[in-house]
Design a protein around this motif. Structure first.
Motif, PDB file in Angstrom:
ATOM      1  N   ASP A 168       9.279  29.012  57.110  1.00  0.00           N
ATOM      2  CA  ASP A 168       8.333  29.084  56.064  1.00  0.00           C
ATOM      3  C   ASP A 168       8.366  28.235  55.001  1.00  0.00           C
ATOM      4  N   ALA A 169       9.277  27.370  54.677  1.00  0.00           N
ATOM      5  CA  ALA A 169       9.361  26.551  53.632  1.00  0.00           C
ATOM      6  C   ALA A 169       9.300  24.913  54.313  1.00  0.00           C
ATOM      7  N   TYR A 170       9.790  25.030  55.494  1.00  0.00           N
ATOM      8  CA  TYR A 170       9.802  23.361  55.840  1.00  0.00           C
ATOM      9  C   TYR A 170       9.051  23.257  57.170  1.00  0.00           C
ATOM     10  N   GLY A 171       8.439  24.296  57.765  1.00  0.00           N
ATOM     11  CA  GLY A 171       7.866  23.897  59.172  1.00  0.00           C
ATOM     12  C   GLY A 171       8.806  24.246  60.318  1.00  0.00           C
ATOM     13  N   THR A 172       8.370  24.074  61.557  1.00  0.00           N
ATOM     14  CA  THR A 172       9.096  24.139  62.761  1.00  0.00           C
ATOM     15  C   THR A 172       9.948  23.090  63.251  1.00  0.00           C
TER      16      THR A 172
END
Length: 404
Positions: free
Chosen positions: A71-75
Motif C-alpha cells: 500500500d505504501a510503496y507499490g509492488t
C-alpha cells in the motif's frame, strides 16, 4: 547430434517423472490453507518439504507488514538500489540484522543465492584461494566460479582434511584465503563442527565464511545460527543467510565483522545489477526478525517435532542420513524407487522433497523432510502414518523379489 544430447540422463529421468500422476519436480498447488497444509492434484496434503522452519509465512504480523508495504510503496522496486535508491525497509532491515548478529556490515540481497554471489565473488579474485566443503550448495560453487579464484575442496565436515588442504596450498597463495562452510547442510541435514573449523582457520591465519541459510532462526541464542550455538560467532569473518526459510519471506543477506565489507556494495554484481527486494519481501523479513529473535517457543516446538519424526522413521525401518535436525532425509535407493516412493507418499496425503542426482551429495536418492514449528500433532501423525505405509510396501516388494 543435438544440443540436448548431453542432457540425456537427466531428460530420461524427467520423462519418467512426467509419466506419473503427479510430477515431483515442481508439483503445482492449488491452495495453501496454513504453513503446513495445502491442496494439490485434488488432494489435501500435509507439507513436510517447504523449509518453513518457524512457520512464519502465515503469521498475521508478517502478512500485515507485507500488505502495508504494498500500500505504501507499490509492488516492486523496478531496479537496483544503486540505480533506484533504497527503500526504508531495506535500510532498517540491514540495521536490525547488524544489531542482532553483532556485525557492523550487512548487505541485503534479493535472494539467498545472490547473497553468496555477492560475498564470495566480490571478496575473492584471481590471486586468492577459496577452500570449500565438498558438499557446498550450488550458490557457493557458482560464486567460486564467478570469482576466478582458485577453488579447492576438502572432505565434508572434516577439520583434518581442511587443515591438510590449507597446509598444502599455504606457500602458493599470493592473495588471501577464504574457507567456506555451511552451518546446516540442506540435503542430509547434518551440522558442521564450526568451532573446530574456526580453530583450523586461526591456526593458518585465514578468513572463514559460513552460510547459515538453513540454520538461522533454528540454532543458537535468539536463533543466530550454528556458529553462535558453538560459541564462535564473534570469530566468523563473513556470514550469509536467507529470508526464504525461517523468516517466511524472500531475500538474503551477507554480513561481516569487518566494517569495510559493507562499503563494497557497488562492487557486488548480484547487488548492483539486479532489482532490489520488493517492498513486501523486505517488510515481511523485517517484521519476522523480532519474532525470530524471541522465538524460543517456536524453536522448542520445531525441535520436538524433529526428534519425534527422526525417531519414528527409525522405528519404521528407515535410517536417517544424520542425527536429529529440522531436516530429516532418508536414502531410498534408485531413481525409479525414489519417484515411486514419493508418489506413494503423495497418495497418502504427504508432500516431501524428492532429491535425485546430480543435485545431491554422493549421488544419493533422497526423500527429504523439513519440519516446522507449525506442524501439529495431527500433522506429525500423518507424516509417520504415510511413511509406515511406505515401509510396508517396501517390505512387501522385497519379499516379492526374494520369492522370485
Amino acid at each position: 547430434m543435438t544440443i540436448f544430447d548431453k542432457f540425456r540422463p537427466f531428460l530420461d529421468r524427467y520423462t519418467l517423472a512426467e509419466q506419473m500422476e503427479t510430477n515431483p519436480f515442481g508439483m503445482p498447488f492449488s491452495a495453501f490453507t496454513s504453513p503446513t497444509r495445502a491442496a494439490g492434484n485434488g488432494r489435501s496434503l500435509v507439507l513436510a518439504g517447504t523449509n518453513n522452519y518457524l512457520g512464519l509465512t502465515f503469521d498475521p504480523r508478517v502478512k500485515r507488514a507485507a500488505k502495508d508495504a504494498i500500500d505504501a510503496y507499490g509492488t516492486g522496486t523496478t531496479g537496483s538500489r544503486m540505480a533506484n535508491g533504497s527503500y526504508r525497509d531495506h535500510v532498517s532491515l540491514e540495521e536490525g540484522l547488524a544489531d542482532w548478529l553483532g556485525m557492523p556490515s550487512v548487505v541485503v540481497t534479493t535472494t539467498g543465492y545472490q547473497a553468496n554471489l555477492a560475498a564470495i565473488a566480490t571478496l575473492a579474485g584471481p590471486k586468492d584461494l577459496l577452500v570449500i566443503d565438498r558438499d557446498s550448495h550450488a550458490s557457493i560453487y557458482d560464486a567460486c566460479t564467478m570469482s576466478r579464484a582458485k577453488m579447492v575442496r576438502f572432505a565434508h565436515n572434516d577439520p583434518k582434511s581442511l587443515d591438510e588442504k590449507l597446509a598444502k596450498y599455504k606457500g602458493s597463495v599470493t592473495g588471501s584465503t577464504i574457507v567456506v562452510i555451511e552451518g546446516l547442510y540442506s540435503m542430509f541435514g547434518d551440522v558442521a563442527p564450526v568451532a573446530d573449523f574456526v580453530e583450523v582457520c586461526k591456526k593458518h591465519g585465514v578468513y572463514i565464511l559460513i552460510d547459515e541459510a538453513h540454520s538461522i532462526g533454528v540454532f543458537g541464542e535468539e536463533g543466530r545460527g550454528v556458529a553462535d550455538q558453538a560459541g564462535v560467532l564473534d570469530e566468523i569473518d563473513f556470514f550469509t543467510g536467507t529470508f526464504s526459510k525461517s523468516f517466511g519471506s524472500v531475500g538474503g543477506f551477507c554480513a561481516s565483522k569487518h566494517e569495510d565489507f559493507g562499503r563494497l556494495q557497488p562492487l557486488m554484481r548480484s547487488y548492483t545489477f539486479t532489482a532490489a527486494p520488493s517492498p513486501a519481501d523486505a517488510a515481511a523479513a523485517k517484521a519476522a526478525l523480532p519474532i525470530v529473535r524471541d522465538g524460543d517457543d517456536l524453536r522448542d516446538r520445531l525441535w520436538k517435532s524433529a526428534h519425534r519424526v527422526h525417531q519414528g522413521l527409525k522405528q519404521l525401518g528407515f535410517e536417517p542420513c544424520s542425527p536429529p535436525s529440522p531436516i530429516v532425509a532418508v536414502e531410498i535407493g534408485s531413481d525409479i524407487e525414489g519417484i515411486m516412493s514419493w508418489t506413494q507418499l503423495i497418495e497418502s496425503g504427504l508432500y516431501v522433497n524428492l532429491a535425485l542426482p546430480p543435485t545431491t551429495p554422493q549421488n544419493a536418492c533422497l526423500l527429504r523432510l523439513s519440519l516446522s514449528a507449525a506442524h501439529t500433532e495431527e500433522d506429525i501423525e500423518t507424516i509417520l502414518f504415510a511413511f509406515g505405509k511406505l515401509a510396508a510396501t517396501r517390505e512387501s516388494m522385497g519379499q516379492s523379489h526374494a520369492a522370485e
